[in-house]
Design a protein around this motif. Structure first.
Motif, PDB file in Angstrom:
ATOM      1  N   HIS A   2       0.819  -1.210   0.000  1.00 35.18           N
ATOM      2  CA  HIS A   2       0.000   0.000   0.000  1.00 35.18           C
ATOM      3  C   HIS A   2       0.858   1.268   0.000  1.00 35.18           C
ATOM      4  O   HIS A   2       0.506   2.253  -0.654  1.00 35.18           O
ATOM      5  N   PHE A   3       1.981   1.238   0.710  1.00 36.42           N
ATOM      6  CA  PHE A   3       2.854   2.414   0.716  1.00 36.42           C
ATOM      7  C   PHE A   3       3.446   2.649  -0.666  1.00 36.42           C
ATOM      8  O   PHE A   3       3.587   3.796  -1.117  1.00 36.42           O
ATOM      9  N   THR A   6       0.852   4.247  -2.837  1.00 39.49           N
ATOM     10  CA  THR A   6       0.766   5.667  -2.492  1.00 39.49           C
ATOM     11  C   THR A   6       1.917   6.443  -3.118  1.00 39.49           C
ATOM     12  O   THR A   6       1.723   7.552  -3.643  1.00 39.49           O
ATOM     13  N   LYS A   7       3.105   5.868  -3.114  1.00 43.07           N
ATOM     14  CA  LYS A   7       4.266   6.524  -3.733  1.00 43.07           C
ATOM     15  C   LYS A   7       4.046   6.693  -5.233  1.00 43.07           C
ATOM     16  O   LYS A   7       4.378   7.739  -5.808  1.00 43.07           O
ATOM     17  N   ILE A   9       1.210   7.027  -6.814  1.00 43.47           N
ATOM     18  CA  ILE A   9       0.231   8.101  -7.016  1.00 43.47           C
ATOM     19  C   ILE A   9       0.870   9.460  -6.754  1.00 43.47           C
ATOM     20  O   ILE A   9       0.618  10.426  -7.473  1.00 43.47           O
ATOM     21  N   THR A  10       1.733   9.542  -5.753  1.00 47.69           N
ATOM     22  CA  THR A  10       2.436  10.788  -5.449  1.00 47.69           C
ATOM     23  C   THR A  10       3.316  11.200  -6.623  1.00 47.69           C
ATOM     24  O   THR A  10       3.354  12.378  -7.006  1.00 47.69           O
ATOM     25  N   TYR A  39      -6.054  11.389  -5.637  1.00 48.75           N
ATOM     26  CA  TYR A  39      -6.539  10.725  -4.424  1.00 48.75           C
ATOM     27  C   TYR A  39      -7.592   9.680  -4.784  1.00 48.75           C
ATOM     28  O   TYR A  39      -7.579   8.566  -4.260  1.00 48.75           O
ATOM     29  N   MET A  42      -5.844   6.777  -6.306  1.00 47.29           N
ATOM     30  CA  MET A  42      -5.180   5.979  -5.280  1.00 47.29           C
ATOM     31  C   MET A  42      -6.187   5.072  -4.572  1.00 47.29           C
ATOM     32  O   MET A  42      -5.922   3.887  -4.366  1.00 47.29           O
ATOM     33  N   SER A  43      -7.332   5.605  -4.236  1.00 48.22           N
ATOM     34  CA  SER A  43      -8.352   4.801  -3.560  1.00 48.22           C
ATOM     35  C   SER A  43      -8.792   3.631  -4.427  1.00 48.22           C
ATOM     36  O   SER A  43      -8.903   2.497  -3.950  1.00 48.22           O
ATOM     37  N   GLN A  46      -5.908   1.058  -4.582  1.00 46.36           N
ATOM     38  CA  GLN A  46      -5.780   0.319  -3.319  1.00 46.36           C
ATOM     39  C   GLN A  46      -6.887  -0.726  -3.202  1.00 46.36           C
ATOM     40  O   GLN A  46      -6.634  -1.872  -2.808  1.00 46.36           O
TER      41      GLN A  46
END
Length: 80
Positions: A2-3, A6-7, A9-10, A39, A42-43, A46
């Motif tokens: 998950h991290f 997130t990276k 998407i960032t 965001y 990302m959701s 995930q």
């Protein structure tokens, strides 16, 4: 992972809000819009990850996701 998602998407967001894509009049709204869009992405990513891998239990799906995540991280120069 998950991290790592997130990276990813960032990194995507960072590339979308380059100075040449912003205007003085609208830069705040452009950044806010791109943040919200990423965001949401990302959701979705995930949720799809958890669904397909059954929270890491489905090893074949987990391996596919590992390869996909690692490839995208490498494309951003985050992972070797």
């Amino acid at each position: 992972r998950h991290f790592d998602i997130t990276k990813i998407i960032t990194e995507r967001l960072t590339r979308k809000i380059q100075p040449d894509s912003l205007t003085l009049e609208d830069y705040k709204s452009i950044i806010q819009y791109q943040f919200i869009e990423q965001y949401r992405e990302m959701s979705k990513m995930q949720e799809l990850y958890d669904s397909e891998t059954n929270h890491g239990i489905n090893q074949a799906a987990q391996e596919r996701w590992n390869q996909q995540i690692d490839a995208e991280l490498r494309s951003f120069g985050v992972k070797k």
